[in-house]
Design a protein around this motif. Sequence first.
Motif, mmCIF file in Angstrom:
data_model
loop_
_atom_site.group_PDB
_atom_site.id
_atom_site.type_symbol
_atom_site.label_atom_id
_atom_site.label_comp_id
_atom_site.label_asym_id
_atom_site.label_seq_id
_atom_site.Cartn_x
_atom_site.Cartn_y
_atom_site.Cartn_z
ATOM 1 N N LEU A 152 9.232 -6.896 -21.649
ATOM 2 C CA LEU A 152 9.168 -7.803 -20.650
ATOM 3 C C LEU A 152 10.349 -7.587 -19.615
ATOM 4 O O LEU A 152 11.422 -7.806 -20.236
ATOM 5 C CB LEU A 152 8.816 -9.136 -21.082
ATOM 6 C CG LEU A 152 8.941 -10.176 -19.631
ATOM 7 C CD1 LEU A 152 7.799 -9.787 -18.767
ATOM 8 C CD2 LEU A 152 8.885 -11.748 -20.088
ATOM 9 N N MET A 153 10.399 -6.896 -18.566
ATOM 10 C CA MET A 153 11.465 -6.847 -17.674
ATOM 11 C C MET A 153 11.438 -7.950 -16.878
ATOM 12 O O MET A 153 10.499 -7.866 -15.755
ATOM 13 C CB MET A 153 11.417 -5.499 -16.661
ATOM 14 C CG MET A 153 11.538 -4.215 -17.817
ATOM 15 S SD MET A 153 13.124 -3.793 -18.565
ATOM 16 C CE MET A 153 14.029 -3.503 -17.023
ATOM 17 N N LEU A 154 12.165 -9.043 -17.083
ATOM 18 C CA LEU A 154 12.024 -10.203 -16.166
ATOM 19 C C LEU A 154 13.336 -9.955 -15.189
ATOM 20 O O LEU A 154 14.496 -10.318 -15.549
ATOM 21 C CB LEU A 154 12.288 -11.605 -16.893
ATOM 22 C CG LEU A 154 12.241 -12.782 -16.166
ATOM 23 C CD1 LEU A 154 11.153 -13.175 -15.388
ATOM 24 C CD2 LEU A 154 12.341 -13.962 -17.291
ATOM 25 N N ASP A 155 13.001 -9.886 -13.899
ATOM 26 C CA ASP A 155 14.097 -9.704 -12.791
ATOM 27 C C ASP A 155 14.250 -10.726 -12.075
ATOM 28 O O ASP A 155 13.178 -11.041 -11.156
ATOM 29 C CB ASP A 155 13.684 -8.477 -12.159
ATOM 30 C CG ASP A 155 14.883 -7.747 -11.455
ATOM 31 O OD1 ASP A 155 15.683 -8.579 -10.934
ATOM 32 O OD2 ASP A 155 15.075 -6.457 -11.216
ATOM 33 N N LEU A 156 15.291 -11.309 -11.946
ATOM 34 C CA LEU A 156 15.267 -12.805 -11.188
ATOM 35 C C LEU A 156 16.523 -12.590 -9.829
ATOM 36 O O LEU A 156 17.008 -13.597 -9.467
ATOM 37 C CB LEU A 156 16.114 -13.625 -12.240
ATOM 38 C CG LEU A 156 15.064 -14.252 -13.046
ATOM 39 C CD1 LEU A 156 15.649 -15.461 -13.922
ATOM 40 C CD2 LEU A 156 13.727 -14.617 -12.650
ATOM 41 N N ASP A 157 16.645 -11.187 -9.788
ATOM 42 C CA ASP A 157 17.592 -10.685 -8.519
ATOM 43 C C ASP A 157 17.061 -11.060 -7.143
ATOM 44 O O ASP A 157 15.612 -11.332 -7.136
ATOM 45 C CB ASP A 157 18.041 -9.431 -8.646
ATOM 46 C CG ASP A 157 19.128 -9.036 -7.686
ATOM 47 O OD1 ASP A 157 20.348 -9.044 -8.137
ATOM 48 O OD2 ASP A 157 18.870 -8.642 -6.612
ATOM 49 N N SER B 9 9.098 -9.323 -11.367
ATOM 50 C CA SER B 9 10.148 -9.517 -10.371
ATOM 51 C C SER B 9 9.932 -10.847 -9.642
ATOM 52 O O SER B 9 8.932 -10.812 -8.953
ATOM 53 C CB SER B 9 10.210 -8.297 -9.459
ATOM 54 O OG SER B 9 11.158 -8.319 -8.558
ATOM 55 N N ILE B 10 10.968 -11.638 -9.604
ATOM 56 C CA ILE B 10 10.931 -12.883 -8.904
ATOM 57 C C ILE B 10 12.044 -12.729 -7.861
ATOM 58 O O ILE B 10 13.370 -12.739 -8.056
ATOM 59 C CB ILE B 10 10.954 -14.172 -9.339
ATOM 60 C CG1 ILE B 10 9.665 -14.354 -10.649
ATOM 61 C CG2 ILE B 10 10.828 -15.456 -8.620
ATOM 62 C CD1 ILE B 10 10.034 -15.472 -11.658
ATOM 63 N N HIS B 11 11.857 -12.700 -6.379
ATOM 64 C CA HIS B 11 12.878 -12.271 -5.551
ATOM 65 C C HIS B 11 12.725 -12.867 -4.214
ATOM 66 O O HIS B 11 11.622 -13.818 -4.016
ATOM 67 C CB HIS B 11 12.685 -10.454 -5.414
ATOM 68 C CG HIS B 11 11.466 -10.174 -5.209
ATOM 69 N ND1 HIS B 11 10.697 -9.560 -6.149
ATOM 70 C CD2 HIS B 11 10.764 -10.036 -3.883
ATOM 71 C CE1 HIS B 11 9.575 -9.212 -5.688
ATOM 72 N NE2 HIS B 11 9.515 -9.489 -4.212
ATOM 73 N N CYS B 12 13.645 -12.630 -3.361
ATOM 74 C CA CYS B 12 13.085 -13.313 -2.015
ATOM 75 C C CYS B 12 12.523 -12.287 -0.858
ATOM 76 O O CYS B 12 12.685 -11.312 -0.896
ATOM 77 C CB CYS B 12 14.683 -13.434 -1.190
ATOM 78 S SG CYS B 12 14.823 -14.164 0.312
#
Length: 298
Positions: A211-216, A237-240
Amino acid sequence: MHQHPIFRSPVPRLSDKLHPAAAMLARQWCALGSTIAAQQASQHCCRCTAHSQAVPSTTHPHPVVYHPDFQLSPIPEDHRFPMPKDHLLYLALQAEGLAQLTFTPTYPDAATLCLVHEQQYVQGFLNGSISQQQMRRIGLPWSAKLVQRTLIGTGSAILAARLALQYGVACMTNGGTHHAHREYGTGWCVFNDLAIAGKAAQHDTGVKQLLMLDLDVHQGDGSATIFEDDPTVFTFSIHCNDQTFPTTVQQSDWDIGLPAGTTDSEYLQVGILDAATQIFKWRAGFADECPQMDCKAC
């Protein structure tokens, strides 16, 4: 099979100082990670030092990965990319008593890099034959020191992944180069360190699902394209939403775009931890169905 040596210095116990929200996330992910690591360790032969040891309890110190080469800054002082931050972060962790359990990474070889990236691109960057156009796309000037700095940064991610298998959680003071794609780099990212760390773990230790959980704040576009056809990796991916980079947003297995100005409490209410945990359990075979039925993988 290629192996990655791991060297460790004797260190005392690490104090448990974390921001309350970060501590909550770390404790819960640590518990999940230790459970999964223990199950994997019982199912697969171990090919690296960190993975060959017994998985300790979640009350043990959290390992930190750092290398003195993080002090290298092969770019102009007025460059926008704050490369010295990696070393400064480690100094801050030391000052807080959070870096007593420090591990030193080694340099990966080209074969490991090619688990994710095209061979021509890898060799071109390593030997300096990469085109100026490609380096402009990356946004950094090529130099031997940049190669050195890039390689040890990737090695740091590889080691952190191995330590996470042992301890349930691990951190590094550098990296997160998620804008690097398979055949080119961009956004100050040469090699996708997290992607390489994940595939190296699969290659060397028998890990089946990632799981690649990306919070950048920016979307992990490179990770999304690298793993778009890989059923063994779930990119999340959780991002702006209100960002101008990357110029072309890619499709992860699951993307959550948040508006600019999202507060800490609003961020935590998104339910990131629960969603990611359930997805990981599903992909690892510990749940019968995916909890997010509108994600790309479903």
